[in-house]
Design an enzyme around this catalytic site. Structure first.
Site, PDB file in Angstrom:
ATOM      1  N   HIS A  73     -91.422 -60.531  27.617  1.00 28.35           N
ATOM      2  CA  HIS A  73     -91.058 -61.290  28.818  1.00 28.35           C
ATOM      3  C   HIS A  73     -90.106 -60.478  29.675  1.00 28.35           C
ATOM      4  CE1 HIS A  73     -86.944 -62.437  27.504  1.00 28.35           C
ATOM      5  NE2 HIS A  73     -87.458 -62.531  26.294  1.00 28.35           N
ATOM      6  N   ASP A  75     -88.211 -61.952  32.221  1.00 28.06           N
ATOM      7  CA  ASP A  75     -87.065 -62.715  32.731  1.00 28.06           C
ATOM      8  C   ASP A  75     -85.839 -62.447  31.867  1.00 28.06           C
ATOM      9  OD1 ASP A  75     -88.566 -64.114  30.732  1.00 28.06           O
ATOM     10  OD2 ASP A  75     -87.390 -65.916  31.117  1.00 28.06           O
ATOM     11  N   GLU A 137     -89.777 -66.890  29.626  1.00 32.65           N
ATOM     12  CA  GLU A 137     -89.490 -67.175  28.216  1.00 32.65           C
ATOM     13  C   GLU A 137     -88.127 -67.831  28.038  1.00 32.65           C
ATOM     14  OE1 GLU A 137     -88.071 -66.769  24.162  1.00 32.65           O
ATOM     15  OE2 GLU A 137     -87.192 -65.778  25.885  1.00 32.65           O
ATOM     16  N   GLU A 138     -87.167 -67.391  28.870  1.00 36.21           N
ATOM     17  CA  GLU A 138     -85.798 -67.895  28.721  1.00 36.21           C
ATOM     18  C   GLU A 138     -85.625 -69.283  29.343  1.00 36.21           C
ATOM     19  OE1 GLU A 138     -83.770 -66.364  26.909  1.00 36.21           O
ATOM     20  OE2 GLU A 138     -84.115 -64.207  27.005  1.00 36.21           O
ATOM     21  N   GLU A 165     -89.810 -59.067  20.826  1.00 34.14           N
ATOM     22  CA  GLU A 165     -88.472 -59.666  20.962  1.00 34.14           C
ATOM     23  C   GLU A 165     -87.481 -58.905  20.081  1.00 34.14           C
ATOM     24  OE1 GLU A 165     -86.999 -62.051  22.581  1.00 34.14           O
ATOM     25  OE2 GLU A 165     -88.614 -63.262  23.444  1.00 34.14           O
TER      26      GLU A 165
END
Ligand SMILES: [Zn+2]
Length: 379
Positions: A73, A75, A137-138, A165
């Site tokens: 991701h 973000d 994602e966040e 991650e």
């Protein structure tokens, strides 16, 4: 054919201030980079945090099986005050890459794109490599489900996925995640009959029923855990009775709880089980109930298979670490991958979401090497 340096690419990615679901041109930048090494790119839109739609990316190289996927991701979280080095400068200093996203997880994205670019240049192989990059994602977490839906519609099947991650702790590759517990929130409201507290028999006190419900739920054994996950656990997080009088029995009482559950449960069957316990106690106490649930994620787990053992072996070869397989950590986009076999392996998580987030350059080098070796062994 081009290849990309992981540190330079990570610096470039950090310079896009992609807070919340803001794109700032990053998906166009990534599409161009991936197009240049032979990927076909599709932008998939999903609901954003603001009025603008979030842009997610699906990129695929090759058409045949087997199909390995990398997930990341772009973000990043805010927390941007009091940094020693500005968070979006992407500065390399004293052996560290500095900036928001250096660990979580633009660094990881740069490592797998770098590894893939080198692998495509150096090796002939049969199969496909795909990349999913989400923008939320966040925050909202709509990007990954939207992309998976797109793949289903096109009948594209991923055989194995690596979520980049930041899973590592003390050194790169010391931990590999193979699943995650599920999480569900509940609110139980108990309705009795209010009245004067002196007149026993004229009221039904919901507090009594609620206290018994709490005791019963806390003492209910849900399971004994699994090899990789602890026993499921329910915790009450708030108890509320709106009552300002000392001599009035209230009409209702409510309590909130959160339950972290292992892969022995699905949220649907857990709801049934909990509701049954709650309603049985309430009925005995002559009370009515309202029960509301909100599922934040189902439990999932990939049984250690040949790919997972292969990755473990590569980690050992590159870093010397005997990676611990576990299911720790917060949620990630991995929860949206359904039945796709997968693992999470990325940089260290020592400074994620903190002020002065940074990653040692040596970690980026190691992780890129691991990803490269995974590709070499997978095909
Ligand atoms: Zn992350």
């Amino acid at each position: 054919m081009k290849t990309y340096n992981e540190v330079k690419l990570a610096q470039e990615l950090i310079r896009f201030p992609t807070i919340k679901t803001e794109d700032k041109g990053i998906m166009k930048f990534l599409s161009k980079k991936l197009n240049d090494i032979g990927f076909k790119c599709t932008v998939i839109k999903s609901k954003g945090t603001g009025p603008k739609l979030a842009l997610n990316l699906y990129a695929r190289f090759g058409k045949s099986k087997p199909h390995i996927n990398f997930l990341g991701h772009t973000d990043v979280v805010a927390n941007l005050n009091n940094w020693k080095i500005p968070p979006f400068k992407g500065v390399v200093r004293n052996g560290y890459l500095n900036g928001r996203g250096s660990q979580d997880m633009k660094g990881g994205i740069a490592c797998f794109i770098s590894a893939i670019s080198k692998f495509i240049k150096n090796k002939k192989f049969k199969g496909s490599i795909s990349i999913i990059i989400t923008a939320d994602e966040e925050t909202t977490g709509y990007g990954c489900p939207a992309t998976i839906k797109y793949l289903k519609k096109r009948r594209e099947k991923i055989d194995f996925s690596i979520v980049a991650e930041p899973s590592s702790n003390i050194s790169v590759g010391d931990e590999i995640r193979i699943g995650r517990r599920g999480s569900m929130n509940g609110i139980v409201t108990v309705y009795g009959k209010s009245g004067h507290s002196a007149f026993t028999g004229s009221y039904i006190n919901p507090c009594t029923a609620l206290a018994k419900i709490i005791a019963k739920l806390k003492s209910a054994s849900l399971d004994n855990g699994t090899k990789f996950m602890p026993p499921s656990n329910l915790e009450f997080t708030k108890i509320n009775v709106d009552n300002l009088s000392e001599n009035v029995v209230p009409q209702s009482a409510s309590a909130k709880f959160n339950i972290r559950f292992n892969s022995k449960h699905k949220s649907a069957s857990l709801k049934k089980k909990l509701s049954k316990i709650i309603n049985a106690v309430a009925k005995k106490e002559k009370c009515k109930t309202k029960i509301e649930y909100r599922v934040s994620g189902e439990a999932f787990y990939t049984k250690p298979n040949k790919e997972i053992y292969m990755v473990k072996k590569i980690v050992k070869k590159v870093t010397g670490n005997s990676a611990k397989l576990n299911c720790r950590g917060g949620t990630s986009d991995s929860r949206f991958l359904g039945s796709i076999p997968r693992l999470e392996l990325g940089l260290r998580n020592t400074t994620i979401h903190m002020v002065d987030e940074r990653s040692p350059i040596s970690d980026l080098k190691k992780l890129t090497k691991i990803y490269y070796n995974i590709l070499e062994n997978y095909f």
